[in-house]
Write a protein that holds these residues in place. Structure first.
Motif, PDB file in Angstrom:
ATOM      1  N   ILE A 172      24.935  23.308   9.583  1.00  0.00           N
ATOM      2  CA  ILE A 172      23.619  22.705   9.831  1.00  0.00           C
ATOM      3  C   ILE A 172      23.289  22.935  11.298  1.00  0.00           C
ATOM      4  O   ILE A 172      23.900  22.332  12.189  1.00  0.00           O
ATOM      5  CB  ILE A 172      23.602  21.205   9.483  1.00  0.00           C
ATOM      6  N   ASP A 173      22.347  23.852  11.545  1.00  0.00           N
ATOM      7  CA  ASP A 173      21.926  24.141  12.921  1.00  0.00           C
ATOM      8  C   ASP A 173      20.829  23.161  13.333  1.00  0.00           C
ATOM      9  O   ASP A 173      19.869  22.948  12.591  1.00  0.00           O
ATOM     10  CB  ASP A 173      21.384  25.578  13.023  1.00  0.00           C
ATOM     11  N   GLY A 174      20.988  22.585  14.515  1.00  0.00           N
ATOM     12  CA  GLY A 174      20.024  21.566  14.961  1.00  0.00           C
ATOM     13  C   GLY A 174      20.331  20.231  14.325  1.00  0.00           C
ATOM     14  O   GLY A 174      19.432  19.476  13.951  1.00  0.00           O
ATOM     15  N   ALA A 175      21.621  19.915  14.208  1.00  0.00           N
ATOM     16  CA  ALA A 175      22.059  18.779  13.389  1.00  0.00           C
ATOM     17  C   ALA A 175      21.759  17.408  13.983  1.00  0.00           C
ATOM     18  O   ALA A 175      21.883  16.411  13.282  1.00  0.00           O
ATOM     19  CB  ALA A 175      23.562  18.900  13.119  1.00  0.00           C
ATOM     20  N   THR A 176      21.379  17.335  15.251  1.00  0.00           N
ATOM     21  CA  THR A 176      21.170  16.005  15.845  1.00  0.00           C
ATOM     22  C   THR A 176      19.694  15.619  15.921  1.00  0.00           C
ATOM     23  O   THR A 176      19.366  14.533  16.370  1.00  0.00           O
ATOM     24  CB  THR A 176      21.766  15.943  17.268  1.00  0.00           C
ATOM     25  N   GLY A 177      18.805  16.512  15.487  1.00  0.00           N
ATOM     26  CA  GLY A 177      17.370  16.198  15.501  1.00  0.00           C
ATOM     27  C   GLY A 177      16.966  15.406  14.261  1.00  0.00           C
ATOM     28  O   GLY A 177      17.812  15.079  13.414  1.00  0.00           O
ATOM     29  N   THR A 178      15.684  15.101  14.157  1.00  0.00           N
ATOM     30  CA  THR A 178      15.201  14.300  13.034  1.00  0.00           C
ATOM     31  C   THR A 178      15.491  14.999  11.705  1.00  0.00           C
ATOM     32  O   THR A 178      15.997  14.392  10.762  1.00  0.00           O
ATOM     33  CB  THR A 178      13.691  14.050  13.178  1.00  0.00           C
ATOM     34  N   MET A 179      15.177  16.283  11.626  1.00  0.00           N
ATOM     35  CA  MET A 179      15.440  17.020  10.384  1.00  0.00           C
ATOM     36  C   MET A 179      16.933  17.218  10.179  1.00  0.00           C
ATOM     37  O   MET A 179      17.459  17.011   9.080  1.00  0.00           O
ATOM     38  CB  MET A 179      14.736  18.385  10.439  1.00  0.00           C
ATOM     39  N   GLY A 180      17.623  17.637  11.243  1.00  0.00           N
ATOM     40  CA  GLY A 180      19.044  17.964  11.131  1.00  0.00           C
ATOM     41  C   GLY A 180      19.896  16.773  10.757  1.00  0.00           C
ATOM     42  O   GLY A 180      20.797  16.874   9.907  1.00  0.00           O
ATOM     43  N   LEU A 181      19.628  15.635  11.367  1.00  0.00           N
ATOM     44  CA  LEU A 181      20.414  14.439  11.039  1.00  0.00           C
ATOM     45  C   LEU A 181      20.166  14.028   9.580  1.00  0.00           C
ATOM     46  O   LEU A 181      21.093  13.626   8.868  1.00  0.00           O
ATOM     47  CB  LEU A 181      20.065  13.288  11.989  1.00  0.00           C
TER      48      LEU A 181
END
Ligand code: ZN
Length: 371
Positions: A191-200
């Motif tokens: 999961i790339d960008g896992a700490t953003g709204t979508m990624g989380l």
């Protein structure tokens, strides 16, 4: 009985702040429901976001101004139309803002997001005839009441708060995309960008759907540590501050590569990161994009053909998928307790746009409370 007028935040001109004013409460038609909005997702700088989107992506039409925006509302059913059979006043619901015509070849097989009329009510349209969906459903969630087709309602269990339900748009998109990756208990999913709204949202759904191992990438090490703490035995993390993730992904998978990847990177991310991840998939792997990266990136199609790699784009979700997700939350499989909510009344909306609130990536949720 609802009053005849209500408070709403309306945008009169692109780029200008919302105007808080009284407008008529929408009347309920036979197949619609009226919902008293308890909470709605609040997008920082909404007026600027809309102005920029109009300039950048004219093919994604906005509703005619003045318009009540507000994506991802949740609340209590206030009144149901005469032909509505499965919902009643008092039901707690999330309103899927994805509206199509309801009766074309796509809509009739529960794929409204393939409809020419498809629009996210309170946000923007995707199809050439989106204006028809906006005309039918002109009010987004930044108002005390809205109307929606009964088929767009998602039942919420008592354990899911209205504030948590305002995340269902992002969560649902990640859920739909996750299904398309076909990742399961034996899979390793990037999961790339896992700490953003979508990624989380993708990480939480991957845990709920029992994906075996999650390789979570982002930049912020503190937020990555917080993400890993959600399930330390199943989540491994990599910060882009330490370089591209491809070699690490290969190392984590004995050189084979991951089974699937979800791209959740925000706008402006490097195309090289995407290419690196595609190349870190094993043979037969799947890459699904729900990120904001725009513009062309060079992909070696011959290499994808030889390795049987699929690249898919996923736009939004359908109501049945959001209901499945809500049911997973009811079972305690999908944990929404990680979100921190910052609430704003309609009067404070514009002020909340000026002063940037404290952000903890996808852990923070900004919520408008219209009533
Ligand atoms: Zn349709």
């Amino acid at each position: 009985m609802a009053p005849t007028t209500m408070r709403a935040a309306r945008l009169h001109r692109l780029g200008e702040p919302m105007v808080i004013e009284r407008i008529a409460v929408p009347e309920v038609r036979p197949t619609d429901v009226r919902v008293k909005v308890a909470a709605c997702k609040h997008v920082p700088n909404l007026h600027k976001v809309l102005a920029n989107r109009q300039a950048r992506s004219p093919e994604l039409p906005l509703p005619t101004l003045p318009a009540v925006f507000g994506l991802d509302a949740a609340g209590i059913v206030d009144e149901v139309g005469g032909l509505v059979q499965n919902f009643n006043p008092g039901d707690r619901v999330y309103v899927n803002p994805g509206v199509g015509c309801g009766a074309c070849r796509s809509c009739s097989v529960d794929r409204a997001n393939g409809c020419d009329n498809f629009a996210l009510v309170g946000w923007f349209g995707f199809g050439p005839d989106s204006h028809r969906a906006f005309a039918a459903y002109p009010i987004g969630g930044l108002a005390e009441y809205l109307i929606a087709p009964a088929r767009n309602l998602v039942r919420l269990p008592d354990t899911v708060t209205f504030e948590q339900a305002t995340r269902f748009g992002y969560l649902g998109t990640a859920f739909a995309a996750l299904k398309r990756t076909r990742a399961g208990p034996g899979s390793t999913l990037v999961i790339d960008g896992a700490t953003g709204t979508m990624g989380l949202g993708a990480v939480l759904n991957a845990l709920a759907l029992n994906v075996g191992r999650i390789l979570a990438t982002a930049r912020n090490k503190q937020l990555l540590a917080r993400t890993k703490a959600l399930a330390p035995k199943r989540i491994e993390t990599w910060s882009f501050d330490d370089g591209p993730a491809g070699a690490w992904i290969k190392k984590c998978t004995d050189g084979l590569g991951a089974h699937a990847a979800l791209n959740c990177l925000g706008p402006g991310s490097s195309g090289n990161t995407i290419i690196d991840t595609v190349h870190s998939l094993r043979r037969g792997g799947r890459f699904v994009n729900i990120g904001g990266t725009s513009g062309a990136i060079p992909i070696d199609l011959f290499r994808l053909m030889a390795a049987q790699i699929d690249i898919l784009g996923n736009s939004w979700f359908v109501t049945s998928q959001a209901q499945e997700m809500s049911d997973l939350a009811a079972l305690g499989r999908l944990d929404l307790s990680v979100f921190e909510h910052q609430r704003f009344g309609l009067n404070d909306l514009n002020a909340a746009l000026v002063v940037p609130p404290v952000r903890n990536g996808g852990f923070t949720s900004l919520v408008a409370v219209p009533s």
